[in-house]
Each structure stands twice: as C-alpha cells, then as structure tokens.
Design a protein around this motif. Structure first.
Motif, PDB file in Angstrom:
ATOM      1  N   SER A   1       4.726  60.498 -26.651  1.00 56.59           N
ATOM      2  CA  SER A   1       3.900  59.935 -27.721  1.00 56.59           C
ATOM      3  C   SER A   1       3.093  58.739 -27.267  1.00 56.59           C
ATOM      4  CB  SER A   1       4.791  59.536 -28.905  1.00 56.59           C
ATOM      5  OG  SER A   1       5.470  60.652 -29.417  1.00 56.59           O
ATOM      6  N   ASP A   2       2.964  58.524 -25.952  1.00 54.04           N
ATOM      7  CA  ASP A   2       2.253  57.355 -25.430  1.00 54.04           C
ATOM      8  C   ASP A   2       0.826  57.680 -25.029  1.00 54.04           C
ATOM      9  OD1 ASP A   2       5.251  56.396 -23.711  1.00 54.04           O
ATOM     10  OD2 ASP A   2       4.464  55.635 -25.605  1.00 54.04           O
ATOM     11  N   ARG A   3      -0.004  56.661 -25.037  1.00 56.35           N
ATOM     12  CA  ARG A   3      -1.297  56.682 -24.353  1.00 56.35           C
ATOM     13  C   ARG A   3      -1.414  55.341 -23.624  1.00 56.35           C
ATOM     14  NH1 ARG A   3      -4.813  60.819 -25.357  1.00 56.35           N
ATOM     15  NH2 ARG A   3      -4.603  61.966 -27.328  1.00 56.35           N
ATOM     16  N   LEU A   4      -0.789  55.242 -22.466  1.00 57.42           N
ATOM     17  CA  LEU A   4      -0.752  53.993 -21.722  1.00 57.42           C
ATOM     18  C   LEU A   4      -1.982  53.864 -20.835  1.00 57.42           C
ATOM     19  CD1 LEU A   4       3.028  53.946 -20.781  1.00 57.42           C
ATOM     20  CD2 LEU A   4       1.893  52.854 -22.702  1.00 57.42           C
ATOM     21  N   PRO A   5      -2.407  52.635 -20.566  1.00 58.86           N
ATOM     22  CA  PRO A   5      -3.625  52.452 -19.757  1.00 58.86           C
ATOM     23  C   PRO A   5      -3.461  53.000 -18.343  1.00 58.86           C
ATOM     24  CG  PRO A   5      -2.487  50.358 -20.096  1.00 58.86           C
ATOM     25  CD  PRO A   5      -1.811  51.343 -20.981  1.00 58.86           C
TER      26      PRO A   5
ATOM     27  N   PRO B   1       1.459  66.931 -20.116  1.00 52.32           N
ATOM     28  CA  PRO B   1       0.933  68.226 -20.608  1.00 52.32           C
ATOM     29  C   PRO B   1       1.612  68.695 -21.886  1.00 52.32           C
ATOM     30  CG  PRO B   1       1.396  68.310 -18.254  1.00 52.32           C
ATOM     31  CD  PRO B   1       1.972  67.023 -18.736  1.00 52.32           C
ATOM     32  N   PHE B   2       2.851  68.259 -22.127  1.00 52.81           N
ATOM     33  CA  PHE B   2       3.581  68.747 -23.297  1.00 52.81           C
ATOM     34  C   PHE B   2       3.568  67.746 -24.453  1.00 52.81           C
ATOM     35  CE2 PHE B   2       5.064  72.276 -20.963  1.00 52.81           C
ATOM     36  CZ  PHE B   2       5.353  71.840 -19.677  1.00 52.81           C
TER      37      PHE B   2
END
Length: 781
Positions: free
Chosen positions: A159-163, A169-170
């Motif tokens: 559930s991350d979107r880290l820099p 992919p999953f």
C-alpha cells in the motif's frame, strides 16, 4: 381367472419395473452419497485456501482507502501556505483536512507536520488537541515520516508509494502515481492500527528537490467498527484480533507482519466451510429425490390420476397467467392516470375530474380550483439533494390527502406543483377553511433523512361559476392568482379578480415595450445621486440610477420595469448599458467611486465576472473605481456559481456593497463568507429615525457591526436634517438622499455643478414632496 391374471400382472410388474427400479435406485443412491462427500471435502479445501487471504485483503482495503482519503484532502494549492510559517491556519486545517478525514474517512487520529516535522495540528477521536500531544505517538509515526522524506529507504509495500521506489506488481494501492505516502499496519498506543503518512503537495506536482512539504498523518485503529466492515466487505465470520495467535475450535489465525517481517499480532476468524454446508443442504435433497423416485415406481398404477393432476395444474397456470395479465393491465391504466412518485392523479386524470366537476357549476353549484406551488422547494433540492426533494413531495401529498377527501380531488401536475378540485359538498362554508388547513399543514417542519426542512405554499384560487365554467380559462385564472400570491410574499393564497387579469395584460404590455426600447436604449437615461462623506461633507461618489421615459406613459418607476426585465431576460442588456454609462462618468471623474446596482439574474450568467471586468477595462476605468451593489437575495443564493461570481468580482478589484441591509435575512455569516466592502442601510430604517425607537436601535447596531468588521457604511434616503444629524453622530461613513441631491445627469457631476451648490443652513426645513427639483441640496464647496 381374474385373480390369476392379477397375480401374474403383479409378478411381471415387480420383475420388470420394481426390481430394476430398486436396483437402479440403490446404485444411484450410493454413487450420489460418495460423490457428495468427496465434493464437500474438495470444496472445503478450496474455500479454506481462498479465505486465507481475506484478512489481508481487508487490511489492504483499509490501508488503500486511508491513503486515497489523504490524497483527496492533502493535494491542494493552499495546503503548504496554510500549514507553513509560525502561525499556521489551524481552523482551515481542521475544517478542510482534519474533520473530513475523521468524519468522512473514519480516521481516529489526524496530525499535520510542517516542513521541519513539527506538529502544527492534532485531532484525536474527533477532538482537536494540542499539537504537542503528537509526542505520544511520535516514536511509532516518525519511521513512516522518514520513509516519506527519503531519510530512510525500503522497498514499497502493498500500500506504499515511497519516493524513488517502484510499486510492487501485486499492489492494490489506488492513489495517483504522483502521490507519495508510507502506509502500513503498525502498533500505536499499544494497539494494532492502520498508519499512513502522506506528503502534501499542490495540485500541479512540483520537483521533490524544490520543497520540503508538510506531512499529513492518519491513524485508524483496528477496532470493532473495522472488524464489522470486514464482516460486510470480506464475508469474514466472527473476526477478532489477537496478540498471541491462540485460536478456538473452528478458528484460524493469520499473522499480521510489517515490511521488516515483524509479527505485530494475529487476525483470527472462522472460515466458511461451504462443503459441509453443501452436504447438509444436498444430502436431504438427494434422499428426498431417491424417495420420490421410489414413490414414482410404486405409483405407476396411478399414472392416469397423475396425468389428470398435470392437466389440472396446467389449467391453474392458465388461470394465474390470465389474472397476472389483468393485474398488469390495471396497473398500466393506473400509471397512465396517476403520478408515479406520489400516487396522486396526474394532469390527465385531473383534466377529466375537473370537466366532471364543472358540469355541476352549470347548475350554479360552486366548484373551486386551487393551484399550489411550494415555496423554497428549489432551496431544499439544492441543499439536501433530489432524493430529499422527492421525499418532501411525497410527504406533502400525504398531508394534502389528510385534508382533502373525496369527492374532491388532489393532483400533482409536476415538480412542486399541485392542483385541487374542491367539490360543492366541501364548499358549504366556502374554501377559506380548507385553504387555512393546507397552509398550516405545510408550514409544519418536514423530516428529510434526519434533516429538518421548512417550506410554505402559495395558492391561487379560481371559483366557478363566478370565474367561468371553462376548465382551461379557470386554470389560467388560478395560475394568475397563484402568481399574485407569490408576488405578495409567498405562503399565502389569493382569489382571482378581474383586476389581476388587467395586471397580467399590463405586465405583458410593459414587457413588449421593454423589448422594443432595449433595441435602441433611446428611451432610457442614467442619473447619478451623490454620496456625501459624513466627515468632510464632500461628494466622494455617486450611485447610477436607471430611468425609463415611456413615450406614452411617461416616467415608469424602476420598481415596476426592473422585475419584468429580469423575468423577460432583458436585465443583462440593460445592466451592461448602465455599466458603460457609469464607466464614461468614472473616466471623467477618477476622484469619485461610481456605484452600479446588479440584478441577481446577472450572477447566474456564465463568465459574468470576467466579462464585466473586461468591459470596464475596455472603457479605460479601473475596477476599484466601480462599486457593485448587490442585494441580500444574491447572497442567500448559496450556489457555487453565485459564490464564485462574487468572489471573482472582488478579486478583480471591484468593491462590493450590500444594498438594503436589514430588510432580508441578514447574517454575519454572509458578511464573513462574501467579504463585502460596504453596507448600505435601507431607507425604510433611515426614514423612521426619530419616529421609532426600534429604527434608532437597529441603525446604531448596524453601524457598530460595520465598524467592528472594518466595513464602510452608507445611509440611503436621508431627507431630513434630524436624520442627517443622527446618522453623523452614529458614525455613518457616507450619506445619500434628497436632503443633499436627487439623481442628476452625468454632466452635472462632471462639471461640478452639483458640488458648487450653496450650503444649506442646518436649521432649514427638510426635503419634502414639495421639493421635486431638489432645491434643498447640501454640499461643502
């Protein structure tokens, strides 16, 4: 012989029918039982494997929902400005970020950290607390803040979107690709919780190196509400959280781990075993099936009876089909003559009932047609939505049905319009009693999905045979009476009179003449009434006033033709013409402000603010020299279009004055929301000064309010010296009225002829109807 044949028949029947049937039945039963048991075991295994991931899906959905909620409030062009600096706008953060995450997205704790990671806002379980309380959860949260800031580096979780990290992919993350956030399960205050730290940014993304944006922290504990949601969304049975993973009979425990593979706790639930359920459901049916087959084998001799029973069933089916067809035909007939929303007769059935009732009017028996229109229904629709509007219409229909009984008829014509035919039996004492009952019933509050709403009703009444016995003519006259009821202030009723018909014809004639005059504007002129500074007694501005000199009827007062111009769609052209004339004066007298009245209809035009600003600049005048006077009715229209137009006009430099203040629904919320520059006290209060203690108190209160809010204040309709004296003492900024001057042509303003008039002695008489030329003007030289 007969007995022998019967015995032989029985033997052959048992050998050729019953015995093979019993063998087939036994084999089929055994195979069915074995198949059911094996199938149930396989289904249970597959279901258990599939349900192993449901707790993780529930956690993932919660994490992704929280991150997406943060994105909806944390990406805005003013976020950084509102949270940065020594004095962040905590009220703005609470209203636009904290409360939305808490109440709309179920976050238990919300924090905002500035660029130095210092807390500037904290909200815990719906209560705003001191930002310093963030220290209680700081050890658990700062790890995620370091990830978002780039001070620590690890791969993205589910559930991350880290820099700088590619998305797994999953992943099931639903935020936009430009969002940056660390979102994971953690322990906060000793409890399992969903934690998300989101990097706030403007709507248009900027380079990471250019700024150190504020961070938005959201914490949602895995409490009973979360587990209840998991039950609904993930079909989990009796879920609970456990620290040690100990399970009871029928339960399974799934470990909850963070990205460092540390076990934080266990998600325990009872998996569904559909195989056992399938076996429990199908086994009795299989046994029943076997018994049915056995019964069929034993009842071959009753074949004829069975065939007759089938035939009887077919006849019943035909009868049922005929009944259903008749019911659908009746339903279609009902829908053709009744309103779908309320079930009341529609316009078609109303027409038929009206024609039947008006037959009685031919025998001089009274019949009454009422046209009802709800007051403020559009406001209810706009504020609470169309579902609430539909609920209101249904409740109105219900209340009307309690009052108007057959043989009288209630009909819904469409929208918020209803019609009633009052039968002679209900008119023994006249229609007034029923009219008062209707108004009283619809004044009572309506409960719309937990919200209380108030409406009224305007009613037009046409009586037969006094107003005729033709249905179309009666409807027209009732509609005219309804218009008069609305024009009289709404929430009332009016009976049709011949004078109303004449008024409608006059209104139509004025509209036609307005259309003709608006083609050349030769019959119109603009005069300007000076506005005097209360301190210096000098003219500081003037108000543009439109006048119409009709070639036949002479001067037509604005109170008559302006509302007609608004309804006919002519007000925009007239308003533009007045603005252009005012700009010509403003260009020649840059030392004066020129006030122009705006119609509420103009604010609904697309791009009105942009067009008005362009027209003023094209005339060589600055927007700050033009003062736009708006009525409270404009501010009461809380639509986005009106709010946007007022805000855009003020941003372009126009000064906004609230005209006729105190005569409508004035409130501080409008003054704060729309940030007007000036309040104009209505002349009805000014003219009552010295004659009414209420007027004195109201004017004093309004002036005090204006000074407290830093607003200028103009008093209109000053005609007497004692009024002038009171208003100056009260602290009015500007004065306007016949005591100083009537409206004069622009050339008198430009030449200074008005300002050079002699100063009138303060002890002289006041302006009256005997001073039509405005001889009692007062100005300082």
């Amino acid at each position: 012989m007969v007995a022998h044949k019967l015995a032989n028949f029985e033997w052959r029947f048992r050998r050729t029918v019953l015995l093979p049937g019993m063998v087939i039945l036994a084999v089929a039963g055994i195979l069915t039982a074995v198949g059911l048991f094996r199938a149930s075991e396989a289904v249970d295994k597959i279901s258990l494997d599939a349900q192993t991931w449901e707790p993780y899906r529930a956690i993932g959905r919660g994490l992704d929902s929280m991150a997406l909620a943060q994105e909806t409030v944390g990406i805005c062009d003013v976020c950084e400005a509102k949270t940065a600096g020594p004095n962040p706008d905590v009220e703005w953060i609470d209203r636009n970020i904290g409360r939305k995450l808490a109440y709309l997205y179920r976050a238990h704790e919300v924090y905002v950290l500035n660029s130095a990671d210092d807390p500037v806002y904290a909200l815990v379980r719906g209560a705003q607390i001191a930002p310093e309380k963030f220290s209680e959860v700081q050890p658990e949260i700062m790890y995620f803040a370091d990830l978002v800031r780039g001070r620590k580096v690890r791969a993205n979780g589910f559930s991350d979107r880290l820099p700088g990290q590619p998305v797994t992919p999953f992943t099931a993350v639903t935020t936009s690709t430009t969002a940056i956030h660390a979102t994971e399960v953690a322990r906060v205050r000793g409890q399992l919780a969903l934690v998300s730290v989101f990097r706030m940014r403007p709507i248009s993304p900027i380079e990471e190196a250019e700024t150190s944006p504020p961070l938005l922290v959201a914490v949602r504990y895995l409490d009973a509400a979360f587990l209840a949601l998991a039950v609904t969304q993930n079909m989990l049975i009796e879920p609970r959280l456990s620290d040690d993973g100990i399970v009871a009979a029928g339960e399974v425990a799934m470990p909850l781990m963070n990205m460092e593979q540390e076990t934080l706790g266990y998600f325990v639930h009872k998996p569904m075993l559909p195989g056992a359920y399938l076996l429990d459901e199908l086994l009795p049916m299989a046994i029943a099936g076997m018994l049915i087959v056995a019964a069929l084998l034993l009842t071959m001799s009753l074949k004829l009876r069975h065939m007759m029973k089938v035939e009887h069933r077919q006849i019943d089916d035909l009868r049922q089909a005929h009944t259903e067809l008749s019911a659908k035909e009746a339903q279609a007939h009902h829908l053709a003559y009744h309103d779908v929303l309320t079930g009341l007769p529609n316009r078609g059935l109303f027409t038929n009932e009206a024609d039947k009732a008006l037959v009685l009017a031919k025998d001089d028996r009274p019949v009454c047609i009422l046209l009802l229109d709800l007051d403020r229904f559009k406001f209810i629709n706009d504020r609470f939505g169309h579902l609430a509007g539909d609920a209101l219409i249904r409740e109105v229909a219900s209340r009307l049905t309690e009052i108007v009984k057959p043989p009288s008829t209630i009909s819904r014509l469409g929208g918020d319009e209803f019609a009633v035919i009052l039968h002679p039996d209900d008119l023994v004492d006249g229609p007034e009693g029923i009219l008062e009952e209707i108004k009283s019933a619809l004044r009572q509050p309506f409960d719309l999905f937990g919200n209380q709403a108030h409406v009224g009703v305007s009613i037009g009444v046409a009586m037969a045979p006094e107003c005729g016995i033709d249905r179309t003519e009666l409807m027209r006259k009732a509609d005219i009476a309804l218009y008069q009821a609305k024009d009289a202030g709404r929430d009332c009723h009016r009976f049709f009179t011949d004078a109303m018909d004449e008024s409608v014809q006059l209104r139509a004639m004025i509209e036609a003449d307005l259309r003709r005059a608006s083609m050349t504007f030769e019959e119109f002129k603009v005069v300007y009434q000076p506005q005097i500074c209360a301190k210096t007694n000098k003219m500081v501005g003037c108000e543009a006033l439109l006048r119409w000199n009709h070639p036949i009827h002479g001067q037509v007062v604005p109170q008559i033709f302006i509302p007609i111009a608004e309804e006919a769609g002519l007000i925009s052209a007239l308003g533009d013409w007045v603005v252009m004339d005012a700009c010509r004066l403003a260009r020649q007298r840059p030392d004066l402000s020129v006030a122009v009245n705006l119609s509420p209809a103009q604010f609904l035009e697309e791009g009105f603010a942009e067009r008005l600003s362009a027209d003023v600049r094209r005339m060589g005048v600055k927007e700050s020299q033009i003062e736009l006077e708006v009525t409270e009715g404009v501010l009461l229209d809380d639509s986005d279009k009106v709010r946007g137009a007022v805000r855009s006009l003020r941003e372009r430099g126009f000064r906004i004055a609230l005209d006729d203040f105190g005569t409508g629904y004035s409130s501080l919320s409008y003054l704060r929301k729309f940030e007007v520059d000036k309040i104009k006290i209505d002349k009805s209060f000014v003219q009552s000064l010295g004659h009414s203690e209420d007027a004195d108190a109201i004017v004093t209160a309004v002036v005090t309010l204006a000074h407290a809010m830093g607003l200028a204040i103009t008093a209109e309709g000053v005609e007497e010296a004692q009024q002038e004296k009171f208003l100056r003492k009260a602290g009015c900024t500007e004065l306007q009225g016949f005591l100083f001057s009537e409206g004069v042509p622009a050339n008198e303003i430009v030449s200074g002829a008005v300002e050079s008039a002699a100063l009138r002695d303060t002890e002289a008489g006041s302006y009256s109807a005997g001073d039509p030329a405005g001889e009692n003007r007062r100005f300082a030289a």
